[in-house]
Enzyme design. Structure first.
Site, PDB file in Angstrom:
ATOM      1  CE  LYS A  42      38.161  52.109  24.351  1.00  0.00           C
ATOM      2  NZ  LYS A  42      37.693  50.840  24.532  1.00  0.00           N
ATOM      3  CG  HIS A 102      33.390  50.970  16.693  1.00  0.00           C
ATOM      4  ND1 HIS A 102      32.367  51.613  17.692  1.00  0.00           N
ATOM      5  CD2 HIS A 102      34.026  50.022  17.295  1.00  0.00           C
ATOM      6  CE1 HIS A 102      33.022  50.996  18.810  1.00  0.00           C
ATOM      7  NE2 HIS A 102      33.751  50.011  18.512  1.00  0.00           N
ATOM      8  CB  SER A 132      39.394  56.136  26.175  1.00  0.00           C
ATOM      9  OG  SER A 132      38.789  55.056  26.172  1.00  0.00           O
TER      10      SER A 132
HETATM   11  P1  A3P Z   1      38.311  55.164  29.551  1.00  0.00           P
HETATM   12  O1  A3P Z   1      39.420  54.415  28.718  1.00  0.00           O
HETATM   13  O2  A3P Z   1      38.360  56.717  29.333  1.00  0.00           O
HETATM   14  O3  A3P Z   1      37.896  54.580  30.855  1.00  0.00           O
HETATM   15  P2  A3P Z   1      33.688  51.591  24.370  1.00  0.00           P
HETATM   16  O4  A3P Z   1      32.810  50.692  25.184  1.00  0.00           O
HETATM   17  O5  A3P Z   1      33.151  52.340  23.335  1.00  0.00           O
HETATM   18  O6  A3P Z   1      34.961  50.951  24.011  1.00  0.00           O
HETATM   19  O7  A3P Z   1      34.312  52.753  25.611  1.00  0.00           O
HETATM   20  C1  A3P Z   1      35.212  52.386  26.568  1.00  0.00           C
HETATM   21  C2  A3P Z   1      35.290  53.682  27.631  1.00  0.00           C
HETATM   22  O8  A3P Z   1      33.910  53.782  28.238  1.00  0.00           O
HETATM   23  C3  A3P Z   1      36.250  53.430  28.496  1.00  0.00           C
HETATM   24  O9  A3P Z   1      36.820  54.833  28.787  1.00  0.00           O
HETATM   25  C4  A3P Z   1      35.553  52.908  29.603  1.00  0.00           C
HETATM   26  O10 A3P Z   1      36.264  52.873  30.879  1.00  0.00           O
HETATM   27  C5  A3P Z   1      34.517  53.627  29.628  1.00  0.00           C
HETATM   28  N1  A3P Z   1      33.011  53.162  30.075  1.00  0.00           N
HETATM   29  C6  A3P Z   1      32.637  51.951  30.124  1.00  0.00           C
HETATM   30  N2  A3P Z   1      31.521  51.810  30.873  1.00  0.00           N
HETATM   31  C7  A3P Z   1      31.333  52.729  31.653  1.00  0.00           C
HETATM   32  C8  A3P Z   1      30.630  53.036  32.701  1.00  0.00           C
HETATM   33  N3  A3P Z   1      29.635  52.257  33.063  1.00  0.00           N
HETATM   34  N4  A3P Z   1      30.756  54.467  33.178  1.00  0.00           N
HETATM   35  C9  A3P Z   1      31.651  55.243  32.683  1.00  0.00           C
HETATM   36  N5  A3P Z   1      32.556  54.978  31.621  1.00  0.00           N
HETATM   37  C10 A3P Z   1      32.434  53.852  31.277  1.00  0.00           C
END
Ligand code: A3P
Length: 289
Positions: A42, A102, A132
């Site tokens: 996340k 991860h 998140s």
């Molecule tokens: P939130 O749950 O706070 O919205 P991962 O890809 O490591 O699983 O992380 C997911 C998190 O990154 C989520 O956070 C998601 O919304 C956010 N995320 C993914 N793409 C993004 C982007 N282009 N800009 C900002 N946040 C992004």
């Protein structure tokens, strides 16, 4: 739905099917041209993966759209049937391969270090990660039920969640950057100035692209674009695995959503934990941008 419990691998809690796949992970042979994307869950994994994929495709969005992002940039420790096995996809990947993981650096297969692979690490502040990850655990049915927010927060601080403690992860990889060719990025910096951070990734990959292509990559990797894009929003994963009606994968994409979740006392508890865990390191995080 029966949610499987976490299993311990080398002291690290990990999803059951991933633990069963551990032999494949350990045996994995890295190539010196592999690019590894490493994150605590996340923290911006999908975002930086799409940026890297577009850079490798010189901003050609069509080519970059050929597969879902989790296939273009497969997960090292993943195993079917819920998601395609990472090691299997990687065997068919074009070069250079981009691999995401991860894993805390302590249990990373030695092969990546022996081959001196480039690593892009993305870190995000503990409060927003906790929020998140909580929502992700609600919707990702392969994870244990997170319980209440307060229960989840306790488990998060104790490292009793998949891939263990946030602090161990960010500190471990921070230390490793002295020994590897690593770009250590922060989610908060990416939000603050995505163009600047994309340029860092470009330079790190020894690539040059004209401004209009950088602009295109910027547009294509905005939160809104990625939320609407079926190749990046994880809607290709069946709802029996990720129930996006509970919480979408592309949830909010902001810094500071923790303010909508933490009570004052929860916030103080995390501040205390943060102070304790981060003493003695020069690594620090911004909780608001
Ligand atoms: P939130 O749950 O706070 O919205 P991962 O890809 O490591 O699983 O992380 C997911 C998190 O990154 C989520 O956070 C998601 O919304 C956010 N995320 C993914 N793409 C993004 C982007 N282009 N800009 C900002 N946040 C992004």
């Amino acid at each position: 739905i029966d949610r499987p419990p976490l299993q311990l691998v080398k002291g690290m809690p990990i999803l059951g099917p991933f633990a069963e796949n551990w032999k494949d992970v350990e045996r994995f042979q890295a190539r010196s041209d592999d690019l590894l994307i490493a994150t605590y869950p996340k923290s911006g994994t999908t975002w930086v993966s799409k940026i890297v994929d577009l850079i490798l495709n010189t901003g050609d969005t069509e080519k970059s759209q050929k597969g879902a992002i989790f296939e273009r940039v497969p997960f090292l420790e993943c195993s079917g049937p819920s998601m395609p096995s990472g090691t299997e996809i990687l065997n068919k990947q074009d070069f250079p391969r981009v691999i995401k993981t991860h894993l805390p650096v302590e249990v990373l297969p030695q092969s990546f270090l022996d081959k001196k692979c480039k690593v892009i690490y993305v870190a995000r502040n503990a409060k927003d990660v906790a929020v998140s990850y909580y929502h992700f655990n609600r919707m990702a049915l392969g994870h244990p039920d997170p319980g209440t927010w307060d229960e989840f927060l306790n488990n998060f601080m104790e490292g009793n969640v998949a891939f263990g403690r946030w602090s161990t992860h960010v500190k471990g990889w921070w230390k490793m950057r002295q020994q590897t060719d690593m770009l250590y990025l922060f989610y908060e910096d990416m939000l603050e100035d995505p163009r600047r951070e994309i340029m860092k990734v470009l330079n790190f990959m020894n690539k040059k692209l004209p401004d209009e292509i950088v602009e295109k990559i910027l547009k294509h990797t905005s939160f809104q674009a990625m939320k609407e894009n079926p190749k990046t929003n994880y809607t290709a994963i069946p709802s029996t695995i990720m129930d996006q009606s509970v919480s979408p994968f592309m949830r909010k994409g902001i810094c500071g959503d923790w303010k909508n979740h933490f009570t004052v006392s929860q916030s103080e508890r995390l501040d205390e934990y943060y102070q304790k865990e981060m003493s003695g390191t020069d690594l620090s995080f911004r909780f608001l941008v």
